[in-house]
Scaffold this active site. Structure first.
Site, PDB file in Angstrom:
ATOM      1  N   LYS A   1      -7.044 -23.506  -6.882  1.00 19.18           N
ATOM      2  CA  LYS A   1      -6.011 -22.818  -7.661  1.00 19.18           C
ATOM      3  C   LYS A   1      -4.964 -22.295  -6.673  1.00 19.18           C
ATOM      4  O   LYS A   1      -5.161 -21.268  -6.023  1.00 19.18           O
ATOM      5  CB  LYS A   1      -6.663 -21.671  -8.449  1.00 19.18           C
ATOM      6  CG  LYS A   1      -5.773 -20.521  -8.844  1.00 19.18           C
ATOM      7  CD  LYS A   1      -4.841 -20.864  -9.959  1.00 19.18           C
ATOM      8  CE  LYS A   1      -3.901 -19.693 -10.231  1.00 19.18           C
ATOM      9  NZ  LYS A   1      -2.796 -19.598  -9.255  1.00 19.18           N
TER      10      LYS A   1
ATOM     11  N   SER B   1      -4.391 -10.762  -1.899  1.00 24.92           N
ATOM     12  CA  SER B   1      -4.304  -9.305  -1.793  1.00 24.92           C
ATOM     13  C   SER B   1      -5.683  -8.651  -1.932  1.00 24.92           C
ATOM     14  O   SER B   1      -6.590  -9.214  -2.553  1.00 24.92           O
ATOM     15  CB  SER B   1      -3.380  -8.774  -2.887  1.00 24.92           C
ATOM     16  OG  SER B   1      -3.928  -9.074  -4.154  1.00 24.92           O
ATOM     17  N   ASN B   2      -5.799  -7.448  -1.380  1.00 22.04           N
ATOM     18  CA  ASN B   2      -7.066  -6.705  -1.493  1.00 22.04           C
ATOM     19  C   ASN B   2      -7.408  -6.404  -2.935  1.00 22.04           C
ATOM     20  O   ASN B   2      -8.563  -6.494  -3.351  1.00 22.04           O
ATOM     21  CB  ASN B   2      -6.966  -5.390  -0.713  1.00 22.04           C
ATOM     22  CG  ASN B   2      -7.092  -5.637   0.760  1.00 22.04           C
ATOM     23  OD1 ASN B   2      -6.281  -6.370   1.328  1.00 22.04           O
ATOM     24  ND2 ASN B   2      -8.113  -5.083   1.391  1.00 22.04           N
TER      25      ASN B   2
ATOM     26  N   GLY C   1      -8.583  -9.646  -4.582  1.00 16.59           N
ATOM     27  CA  GLY C   1      -9.776 -10.151  -3.901  1.00 16.59           C
ATOM     28  C   GLY C   1     -11.030  -9.358  -4.228  1.00 16.59           C
ATOM     29  O   GLY C   1     -12.085  -9.923  -4.531  1.00 16.59           O
TER      30      GLY C   1
ATOM     31  N   GLU D   1     -10.263 -13.365   2.546  1.00 16.18           N
ATOM     32  CA  GLU D   1      -9.300 -13.021   3.604  1.00 16.18           C
ATOM     33  C   GLU D   1      -8.189 -12.240   2.926  1.00 16.18           C
ATOM     34  O   GLU D   1      -7.495 -12.773   2.053  1.00 16.18           O
ATOM     35  CB  GLU D   1      -8.741 -14.272   4.282  1.00 16.18           C
ATOM     36  CG  GLU D   1      -9.744 -15.019   5.139  1.00 16.18           C
ATOM     37  CD  GLU D   1     -10.318 -14.209   6.283  1.00 16.18           C
ATOM     38  OE1 GLU D   1      -9.727 -13.153   6.628  1.00 16.18           O
ATOM     39  OE2 GLU D   1     -11.365 -14.602   6.808  1.00 16.18           O
TER      40      GLU D   1
ATOM     41  N   CYS E   1      -0.106 -12.263   6.781  1.00 14.66           N
ATOM     42  CA  CYS E   1      -1.173 -11.261   6.808  1.00 14.66           C
ATOM     43  C   CYS E   1      -1.348 -10.707   8.222  1.00 14.66           C
ATOM     44  O   CYS E   1      -1.816  -9.587   8.391  1.00 14.66           O
ATOM     45  CB  CYS E   1      -2.472 -11.855   6.297  1.00 14.66           C
ATOM     46  SG  CYS E   1      -2.911 -13.362   7.153  1.00 14.66           S
TER      47      CYS E   1
ATOM     48  N   GLU F   1       0.018  -2.168   3.302  1.00 16.71           N
ATOM     49  CA  GLU F   1       0.618  -3.454   3.659  1.00 16.71           C
ATOM     50  C   GLU F   1       1.944  -3.609   2.918  1.00 16.71           C
ATOM     51  O   GLU F   1       1.978  -3.556   1.694  1.00 16.71           O
ATOM     52  CB  GLU F   1      -0.328  -4.593   3.274  1.00 16.71           C
ATOM     53  CG  GLU F   1       0.208  -5.937   3.704  1.00 16.71           C
ATOM     54  CD  GLU F   1      -0.735  -7.074   3.357  1.00 16.71           C
ATOM     55  OE1 GLU F   1      -1.173  -7.152   2.199  1.00 16.71           O
ATOM     56  OE2 GLU F   1      -1.039  -7.881   4.258  1.00 16.71           O
TER      57      GLU F   1
HETATM   58  P1  NAP Z   1      -2.510 -12.321  -4.720  1.00 15.44           P
HETATM   59  O1  NAP Z   1      -1.556 -11.791  -5.709  1.00 15.44           O
HETATM   60  O2  NAP Z   1      -3.784 -11.616  -4.515  1.00 15.44           O
HETATM   61  O3  NAP Z   1      -2.790 -13.832  -5.181  1.00 15.44           O
HETATM   62  C1  NAP Z   1      -3.576 -14.695  -4.403  1.00 15.44           C
HETATM   63  C2  NAP Z   1      -4.078 -15.820  -5.290  1.00 15.44           C
HETATM   64  O4  NAP Z   1      -4.955 -15.276  -6.276  1.00 15.44           O
HETATM   65  C3  NAP Z   1      -2.997 -16.552  -6.070  1.00 15.44           C
HETATM   66  O5  NAP Z   1      -3.325 -17.911  -6.176  1.00 15.44           O
HETATM   67  C4  NAP Z   1      -3.074 -15.890  -7.434  1.00 15.44           C
HETATM   68  O6  NAP Z   1      -2.588 -16.732  -8.456  1.00 15.44           O
HETATM   69  C5  NAP Z   1      -4.573 -15.724  -7.554  1.00 15.44           C
HETATM   70  N1  NAP Z   1      -4.998 -14.734  -8.542  1.00 15.44           N
HETATM   71  C6  NAP Z   1      -4.422 -13.553  -8.846  1.00 15.44           C
HETATM   72  N2  NAP Z   1      -5.142 -12.920  -9.804  1.00 15.44           N
HETATM   73  C7  NAP Z   1      -6.185 -13.737 -10.117  1.00 15.44           C
HETATM   74  C8  NAP Z   1      -7.262 -13.668 -11.038  1.00 15.44           C
HETATM   75  N3  NAP Z   1      -7.433 -12.615 -11.826  1.00 15.44           N
HETATM   76  N4  NAP Z   1      -8.131 -14.701 -11.089  1.00 15.44           N
HETATM   77  C9  NAP Z   1      -7.986 -15.770 -10.300  1.00 15.44           C
HETATM   78  N5  NAP Z   1      -6.971 -15.904  -9.411  1.00 15.44           N
HETATM   79  C10 NAP Z   1      -6.094 -14.900  -9.310  1.00 15.44           C
HETATM   80  O7  NAP Z   1      -1.851 -12.473  -3.289  1.00 15.44           O
HETATM   81  P2  NAP Z   1      -0.430 -13.104  -2.906  1.00 15.44           P
HETATM   82  O8  NAP Z   1       0.627 -12.152  -3.332  1.00 15.44           O
HETATM   83  O9  NAP Z   1      -0.352 -14.526  -3.369  1.00 15.44           O
HETATM   84  O10 NAP Z   1      -0.503 -13.161  -1.308  1.00 15.44           O
HETATM   85  C11 NAP Z   1      -0.184 -12.088  -0.492  1.00 15.44           C
HETATM   86  C12 NAP Z   1      -1.429 -11.406   0.011  1.00 15.44           C
HETATM   87  O11 NAP Z   1      -2.265 -12.351   0.673  1.00 15.44           O
HETATM   88  C13 NAP Z   1      -1.164 -10.331   1.039  1.00 15.44           C
HETATM   89  O12 NAP Z   1      -1.950  -9.197   0.753  1.00 15.44           O
HETATM   90  C14 NAP Z   1      -1.624 -10.958   2.341  1.00 15.44           C
HETATM   91  O13 NAP Z   1      -2.025 -10.061   3.339  1.00 15.44           O
HETATM   92  C15 NAP Z   1      -2.749 -11.804   1.897  1.00 15.44           C
HETATM   93  N6  NAP Z   1      -3.021 -12.857   2.883  1.00 15.44           N
HETATM   94  C16 NAP Z   1      -4.135 -12.748   3.671  1.00 15.44           C
HETATM   95  C17 NAP Z   1      -4.397 -13.713   4.632  1.00 15.44           C
HETATM   96  C18 NAP Z   1      -5.620 -13.632   5.502  1.00 15.44           C
HETATM   97  O14 NAP Z   1      -6.011 -14.659   6.034  1.00 15.44           O
HETATM   98  N7  NAP Z   1      -6.221 -12.467   5.662  1.00 15.44           N
HETATM   99  C19 NAP Z   1      -3.511 -14.776   4.795  1.00 15.44           C
HETATM  100  C20 NAP Z   1      -2.386 -14.843   3.994  1.00 15.44           C
HETATM  101  C21 NAP Z   1      -2.152 -13.875   3.029  1.00 15.44           C
HETATM  102  P3  NAP Z   1      -1.120 -16.487  -9.099  1.00 15.44           P
HETATM  103  O15 NAP Z   1      -0.140 -16.773  -8.034  1.00 15.44           O
HETATM  104  O16 NAP Z   1      -1.062 -17.479 -10.219  1.00 15.44           O
HETATM  105  O17 NAP Z   1      -1.098 -15.064  -9.562  1.00 15.44           O
END
Ligand code: NAP
Length: 476
Positions: free
Chosen positions: A173, A226-227, A230, A247, A281, A379
């Site tokens: 996904k 995001s935390n 996740g 992650e 990140c 963050e």
């Molecule tokens: P996000 O909003 O948590 O979304 C991440 C993924 O989860 C997306 O594919 C999102 O889909 C999906 N998702 C959201 N809600 C869900 C649910 N209820 N059920 C299933 N899937 C769901 O994060 P983001 O805004 O895309 O990314 C930014 C974050 O990623 C930051 O916090 C960053 O630090 C973190 N990050 C961490 C790393 C690492 O390796 N530690 C690397 C890169 C980024 P949709 O887009 O369709 O909502």
């Protein structure tokens, strides 16, 4: 407008039930692609198809799986410029960064293709004379991979490549903001001859398909994002008995000690804080500086922030592109408003930039903030660096560790002993000495401590831990 993008389920490109627009964040009036978003029924089909494909894929000799990955790498490499251009258009990072990221995905595919020729187990001496005792690593089954928009091809590559190489089937996904890059990546696998069902790709909104995917019969969930999301998914997945790898976010410090090469430190801090508009990140967001060099370091950093050209990601002169979405712009602007309320000053930048109606934020250097300010604690995920003074090495380490996160940390010093001491003292999964906090090599473990990660590490040989499990065999 080309054909709308579709999900990939059971080896076929499948239409969805709703149409979404994929928009260029540099010029939101430009629709990059239309997407036929999947519904829950299609998401369920993707898992069913993956389960059906698993026995044959698990039994495919590992080197043959590796050959398919190698072919996918060759195809992606041949298409890297086009894929990179589309990635830049839908995500907003510069063309050079986007093509670089695509080539990184190629290298990751090749690395895990190579891993299929590596030993997959160990033999052990047995307590019994007549027993041949060995243990080997086997795939876990069907893996659900959920990925963010900020590295739309590298992060999927470092999940999908090891998962598939080690014999798992995957339902992926991708983030809603980056469907075109996801389709490019999927095409490379499809054109390389990956058998139907081994990889399913579900395009669409998490609100429509997330719950179904998580409720489905999968053995493992690997998530980067995001935390907030996740942690929620972790609870649901664990309740269903799946293993989980997370992650999550970072609040990465760069510590500049008084003996540092200040030109180098400022340049590396700027790279860590502002490249990809700070949407990494591992981005640097707290710059902890020994007081003796605070002013000269700040001057240099401000010069970088003001001098780096903001603009269209496809323009080769651009160094920093827009943020990925209006939500991102609102979020980062909100933190800057909060910083002002907390008594902070923007030494450079400080707000959005009006370019073509895009979601641009100026590279920003903040000063005068205490450790409790939200922009220092949380963050931000934008091109924002907060300067924080430190009275000593010990004070700097305390400040670096004063965060719930623990992903990456950098130190700038000419004293090797101090550098190695910092590498021990700082609580982070990745430590950089005289290098920006962002930027990773693909063959070494990656992940964080504290709230930044959960489960085993990604990348390199470490990925095997999550995507396989031991089977121990006693032969008499
Ligand atoms: P996000 O909003 O948590 O979304 C991440 C993924 O989860 C997306 O594919 C999102 O889909 C999906 N998702 C959201 N809600 C869900 C649910 N209820 N059920 C299933 N899937 C769901 O994060 P983001 O805004 O895309 O990314 C930014 C974050 O990623 C930051 O916090 C960053 O630090 C973190 N990050 C961490 C790393 C690492 O390796 N530690 C690397 C890169 C980024 P949709 O887009 O369709 O909502």
């Amino acid at each position: 407008m080309p054909e709308p993008l579709r999900s990939y389920v059971a080896g076929e490109w499948r239409a969805g039930t709703a149409t979404l627009e994929d928009v260029n964040p540099a010029r939101p009036s430009e629709v990059v692609a239309e997407v036929q978003a999947a519904d829950a029924a299609l998401a369920e089909e993707a898992i069913t198809a993956a389960r059906a494909a698993f026995p044959a894929w698990r039994d495919t000799p590992a080197p043959a799986r590796g050959e398919i990955l190698r072919r996918a790498a060759d195809l992606l490499e041949a298409r890297a410029e086009d894929v990179g251009r589309d990635l830049a258009r839908e995500e907003g990072k510069t063309l050079a960064e986007a093509i670089g990221e695509t080539r990184r995905a190629v290298a990751i595919l090749r690395y895990y293709a190579g891993q299929t020729l590596e030993p997959d187990g160990e033999t052990y001496p047995s307590a019994s004379r007549s027993t041949f005792l060995y243990a080997r690593r086997e795939p876990v089954g069907v893996v659900l991979a959920i990925t963010p928009w900020n590295f739309p091809i590298a992060i999927p590559a470092w999940k999908l490549a090891p998962a598939l190489a080690y014999g798992n089937c995957v339902v992926w996904k991708p983030a809603e903001l980056v469907p075109l890059t996801a389709v490019h990546f999927t095409r490379a696998f499809a054109d390389a001859g990956l058998p139907a069902g081994v990889l399913g790709v579900v395009l669409g909104r998490s609100g429509d398909v997330g719950a179904t995917l998580l409720a489905g019969p999968v053995e493992a969930v690997t998530f980067t994002g995001s935390n907030e999301v996740g942690r929620r998914l972790q609870l649901e997945a664990i309740a269903r008995g799946a293993k989980v790898q997370l992650e999550l976010g970072g609040k990465n410090p760069a510590v500049v000690l008084a003996d540092a090469d200040l030109d180098l430190a400022a340049e590396q801090v700027a790279r860590g804080a502002f490249l990809s508009a700070g949407q990494k990140c591992t981005a640097t967001s707290r710059v902890i500086v020994e007081r003796a060099v605070l002013e000269p370091l700040a001057e240099r950093l401000v010069e970088h922030a003001r001098g780096w050209r903001l603009g269209d990601p496809l323009d080769p002169r651009t160094v920093v592109g827009p943020l990925a979405s209006p939500a991102q712009l609102e979020r980062v602007a909100g933190y800057l408003d909060g910083a002002r309320r907390d008594g902070g000053t923007a030494l450079a930048g400080g707000g959005p930039a009006a370019i073509d109606g895009g979601y641009y934020m100026q590279p920003t250097v903040l000063a005068g903030l205490g450790p409790e300010s939200a922009v220092v604690r949380e963050e931000v995920f934008g091109p924002v660096a907060a300067l924080l003074p430190a009275d000593s090495y010990a004070d700097a380490v305390d400040a670096a560790n004063d965060t719930p996160f623990g992903l990456s940390a950098a130190v700038f010093t000419r004293d090797l002993g101090r550098a190695l001491r910092f590498a021990k003292d700082v609580r982070a999964g990745v430590v950089k000495v005289n290098q920006e906090s962002a930027g990773l090599e693909l063959h070494v473990p990656f992940g964080g401590t504290k709230a930044s990660s959960s489960g085993s590490r990604e990348q390199g040989k470490a990925a095997r831990e999550f995507f396989t499990e031991w089977k121990t065999v006693y032969v008499d």
